[in-house]
Scaffold this motif. Structure first.
Motif, PDB file in Angstrom:
ATOM      1  N   LEU A 148      10.003  -5.141 -32.576  1.00  0.00           N
ATOM      2  CA  LEU A 148       8.863  -4.779 -31.733  1.00  0.00           C
ATOM      3  C   LEU A 148       8.368  -5.969 -30.919  1.00  0.00           C
ATOM      4  O   LEU A 148       7.996  -5.822 -29.756  1.00  0.00           O
ATOM      5  N   LYS A 149       8.388  -7.172 -31.515  1.00  0.00           N
ATOM      6  CA  LYS A 149       7.976  -8.367 -30.769  1.00  0.00           C
ATOM      7  C   LYS A 149       8.891  -8.599 -29.569  1.00  0.00           C
ATOM      8  O   LYS A 149       8.439  -8.982 -28.490  1.00  0.00           O
ATOM      9  N   LEU A 150      10.196  -8.380 -29.767  1.00  0.00           N
ATOM     10  CA  LEU A 150      11.128  -8.550 -28.646  1.00  0.00           C
ATOM     11  C   LEU A 150      10.904  -7.489 -27.579  1.00  0.00           C
ATOM     12  O   LEU A 150      11.025  -7.770 -26.389  1.00  0.00           O
ATOM     13  N   VAL A 151      10.549  -6.283 -28.002  1.00  0.00           N
ATOM     14  CA  VAL A 151      10.272  -5.213 -27.040  1.00  0.00           C
ATOM     15  C   VAL A 151       9.046  -5.558 -26.190  1.00  0.00           C
ATOM     16  O   VAL A 151       8.982  -5.212 -25.014  1.00  0.00           O
ATOM     17  N   THR A 152       8.092  -6.305 -26.764  1.00  0.00           N
ATOM     18  CA  THR A 152       6.896  -6.690 -25.994  1.00  0.00           C
ATOM     19  C   THR A 152       7.255  -7.585 -24.814  1.00  0.00           C
ATOM     20  O   THR A 152       6.506  -7.669 -23.848  1.00  0.00           O
ATOM     21  N   THR A 153       8.408  -8.244 -24.869  1.00  0.00           N
ATOM     22  CA  THR A 153       8.839  -9.106 -23.759  1.00  0.00           C
ATOM     23  C   THR A 153       9.512  -8.307 -22.653  1.00  0.00           C
ATOM     24  O   THR A 153       9.903  -8.866 -21.634  1.00  0.00           O
ATOM     25  N   GLY A 154       9.665  -6.987 -22.869  1.00  0.00           N
ATOM     26  CA  GLY A 154      10.329  -6.142 -21.881  1.00  0.00           C
ATOM     27  C   GLY A 154      11.818  -5.984 -22.139  1.00  0.00           C
ATOM     28  O   GLY A 154      12.533  -5.396 -21.324  1.00  0.00           O
ATOM     29  N   ALA A 155      12.298  -6.495 -23.264  1.00  0.00           N
ATOM     30  CA  ALA A 155      13.722  -6.412 -23.578  1.00  0.00           C
ATOM     31  C   ALA A 155      14.140  -4.964 -23.846  1.00  0.00           C
ATOM     32  O   ALA A 155      13.402  -4.200 -24.458  1.00  0.00           O
ATOM     33  N   THR A 156      15.322  -4.598 -23.383  1.00  0.00           N
ATOM     34  CA  THR A 156      15.878  -3.276 -23.654  1.00  0.00           C
ATOM     35  C   THR A 156      16.478  -3.262 -25.058  1.00  0.00           C
ATOM     36  O   THR A 156      16.632  -4.315 -25.687  1.00  0.00           O
ATOM     37  N   ALA A 157      16.847  -2.065 -25.527  1.00  0.00           N
ATOM     38  CA  ALA A 157      17.468  -1.946 -26.854  1.00  0.00           C
ATOM     39  C   ALA A 157      18.742  -2.789 -26.915  1.00  0.00           C
ATOM     40  O   ALA A 157      19.021  -3.441 -27.932  1.00  0.00           O
ATOM     41  N   GLN A 158      19.512  -2.799 -25.825  1.00  0.00           N
ATOM     42  CA  GLN A 158      20.751  -3.578 -25.792  1.00  0.00           C
ATOM     43  C   GLN A 158      20.458  -5.080 -25.867  1.00  0.00           C
ATOM     44  O   GLN A 158      21.165  -5.824 -26.568  1.00  0.00           O
ATOM     45  N   GLU A 159      19.418  -5.525 -25.172  1.00  0.00           N
ATOM     46  CA  GLU A 159      19.060  -6.943 -25.188  1.00  0.00           C
ATOM     47  C   GLU A 159      18.538  -7.368 -26.571  1.00  0.00           C
ATOM     48  O   GLU A 159      18.866  -8.449 -27.067  1.00  0.00           O
ATOM     49  N   VAL A 160      17.735  -6.494 -27.182  1.00  0.00           N
ATOM     50  CA  VAL A 160      17.238  -6.764 -28.537  1.00  0.00           C
ATOM     51  C   VAL A 160      18.414  -6.848 -29.508  1.00  0.00           C
ATOM     52  O   VAL A 160      18.486  -7.737 -30.359  1.00  0.00           O
ATOM     53  N   ALA A 161      19.367  -5.917 -29.353  1.00  0.00           N
ATOM     54  CA  ALA A 161      20.551  -5.888 -30.223  1.00  0.00           C
ATOM     55  C   ALA A 161      21.329  -7.193 -30.113  1.00  0.00           C
ATOM     56  O   ALA A 161      21.740  -7.772 -31.133  1.00  0.00           O
ATOM     57  N   ARG A 162      21.530  -7.686 -28.888  1.00  0.00           N
ATOM     58  CA  ARG A 162      22.259  -8.947 -28.690  1.00  0.00           C
ATOM     59  C   ARG A 162      21.516 -10.115 -29.326  1.00  0.00           C
ATOM     60  O   ARG A 162      22.116 -10.964 -29.983  1.00  0.00           O
ATOM     61  N   LYS A 163      20.202 -10.136 -29.148  1.00  0.00           N
ATOM     62  CA  LYS A 163      19.391 -11.245 -29.660  1.00  0.00           C
ATOM     63  C   LYS A 163      19.407 -11.291 -31.186  1.00  0.00           C
ATOM     64  O   LYS A 163      19.452 -12.369 -31.783  1.00  0.00           O
ATOM     65  N   SER A 167      23.710  -3.715 -33.607  1.00  0.00           N
ATOM     66  CA  SER A 167      24.220  -2.747 -32.630  1.00  0.00           C
ATOM     67  C   SER A 167      23.030  -2.098 -31.931  1.00  0.00           C
ATOM     68  O   SER A 167      21.918  -2.041 -32.483  1.00  0.00           O
ATOM     69  N   ALA A 168      23.258  -1.595 -30.721  1.00  0.00           N
ATOM     70  CA  ALA A 168      22.185  -0.935 -29.969  1.00  0.00           C
ATOM     71  C   ALA A 168      21.687   0.294 -30.731  1.00  0.00           C
ATOM     72  O   ALA A 168      20.492   0.612 -30.712  1.00  0.00           O
ATOM     73  N   GLY A 169      22.599   0.994 -31.416  1.00  0.00           N
ATOM     74  CA  GLY A 169      22.216   2.170 -32.203  1.00  0.00           C
ATOM     75  C   GLY A 169      21.264   1.808 -33.329  1.00  0.00           C
ATOM     76  O   GLY A 169      20.297   2.531 -33.602  1.00  0.00           O
ATOM     77  N   THR A 170      21.524   0.671 -33.985  1.00  0.00           N
ATOM     78  CA  THR A 170      20.645   0.216 -35.067  1.00  0.00           C
ATOM     79  C   THR A 170      19.260  -0.102 -34.528  1.00  0.00           C
ATOM     80  O   THR A 170      18.242   0.251 -35.141  1.00  0.00           O
ATOM     81  N   VAL A 171      19.206  -0.740 -33.357  1.00  0.00           N
ATOM     82  CA  VAL A 171      17.913  -1.067 -32.745  1.00  0.00           C
ATOM     83  C   VAL A 171      17.164   0.211 -32.401  1.00  0.00           C
ATOM     84  O   VAL A 171      15.950   0.323 -32.635  1.00  0.00           O
ATOM     85  N   ARG A 172      17.880   1.213 -31.856  1.00  0.00           N
ATOM     86  CA  ARG A 172      17.227   2.494 -31.534  1.00  0.00           C
ATOM     87  C   ARG A 172      16.680   3.154 -32.809  1.00  0.00           C
ATOM     88  O   ARG A 172      15.600   3.747 -32.789  1.00  0.00           O
ATOM     89  N   ASN A 173      17.420   3.028 -33.910  1.00  0.00           N
ATOM     90  CA  ASN A 173      16.933   3.569 -35.187  1.00  0.00           C
ATOM     91  C   ASN A 173      15.652   2.848 -35.633  1.00  0.00           C
ATOM     92  O   ASN A 173      14.703   3.478 -36.102  1.00  0.00           O
ATOM     93  N   TYR A 174      15.651   1.514 -35.485  1.00  0.00           N
ATOM     94  CA  TYR A 174      14.436   0.755 -35.807  1.00  0.00           C
ATOM     95  C   TYR A 174      13.265   1.228 -34.958  1.00  0.00           C
ATOM     96  O   TYR A 174      12.153   1.423 -35.453  1.00  0.00           O
ATOM     97  N   LEU A 175      13.519   1.406 -33.654  1.00  0.00           N
ATOM     98  CA  LEU A 175      12.449   1.832 -32.751  1.00  0.00           C
ATOM     99  C   LEU A 175      11.924   3.210 -33.131  1.00  0.00           C
ATOM    100  O   LEU A 175      10.716   3.462 -33.065  1.00  0.00           O
TER     101      LEU A 175
END
Length: 200
Positions: A148-163, A167-175
């Motif tokens: 959620l902190k990374l999302v506050t920076t405007g990062a997309t699910a793919q960008e959060v996943a890379r950081k 995987s992008a799917g795991t990040v979407r599940n977290y969201l």
């Protein structure tokens, strides 16, 4: 000799604190940094006895997560009164290895607190500790807070996943779990609720 790693967001204050520490016979400043992402690699390289860190250092992960993962003997976190209560609570729970002190402390008190942390003694600012005790339980896990902190920076699910090396799917599940736990209809609403509650 107490080896000190200093991390502070402000260039002027960073330099001033490093100068204050250098005047003490028993303190040696081994690294001076301005970004949270540099702290853990430097702590492995320099092996400080105590890390003195600004609670609002920019970077991913959060100060409490960096304090928890650090290999340093002790960590002293400098904070003003606007540190979210949930973050204060996570730091307080790591005492005595992690100390928490207000930015309104004097240079002499700060140096004394470094020595206490190096000796394994507890350093907890009473005002910050009181705020931490009163905090509501955070329903989010540490990883969900990171996302959620990374999302506050405007990062997309793919960008959060890379950081976070996910995987992008795991990040979407977290969201999805974050939205459910915060009873929010959107990421923006989840961020707002989490910030107001002091969870991130």
């Amino acid at each position: 000799m107490i080896r000190v790693l200093l991390g502070h967001r402000g260039t002027l204050l960073r330099g001033a604190l490093a100068t204050v520490f250098a005047t003490e016979d028993d303190l040696e400043v081994v690294a001076v940094l301005g970004h949270l992402d540099d702290i853990l690699p430097a702590s492995v390289r320099e092996r400080p006895d105590v890390m003195v860190l600004d609670a609002h250092l920019p970077g991913a992960g959060g100060i409490d997560a960096v304090a928890r993962r650090s290999s340093a003997g002790g960590v002293l976190v400098l904070s003003d009164r606007d540190l979210p209560a949930a973050a204060s609570l996570r730091l307080v729970r790591q005492a005595p290895r992690v100390g928490l002190i207000g930015t309104d402390t004097s240079p002499g008190e700060l140096v004394g607190a470094i020595r206490k942390i190096a000796r394994g003694q507890t350093v907890l600012d009473s005002g910050l500790m009181l705020a931490a005790i009163r905090v509501k339980d955070n329903p989010l896990t540490d990883r969900e807070c990171e996302v959620l902190k990374l999302v506050t920076t405007g990062a997309t699910a793919q960008e959060v996943a890379r950081k976070l090396c996910l995987s992008a799917g795991t990040v979407r599940n977290y969201l999805s779990r974050i939205l459910a736990k915060t009873h929010a209809r959107s990421r923006i609403e989840a961020i707002r609720k989490a910030e107001q509650a002091g969870w991130i």
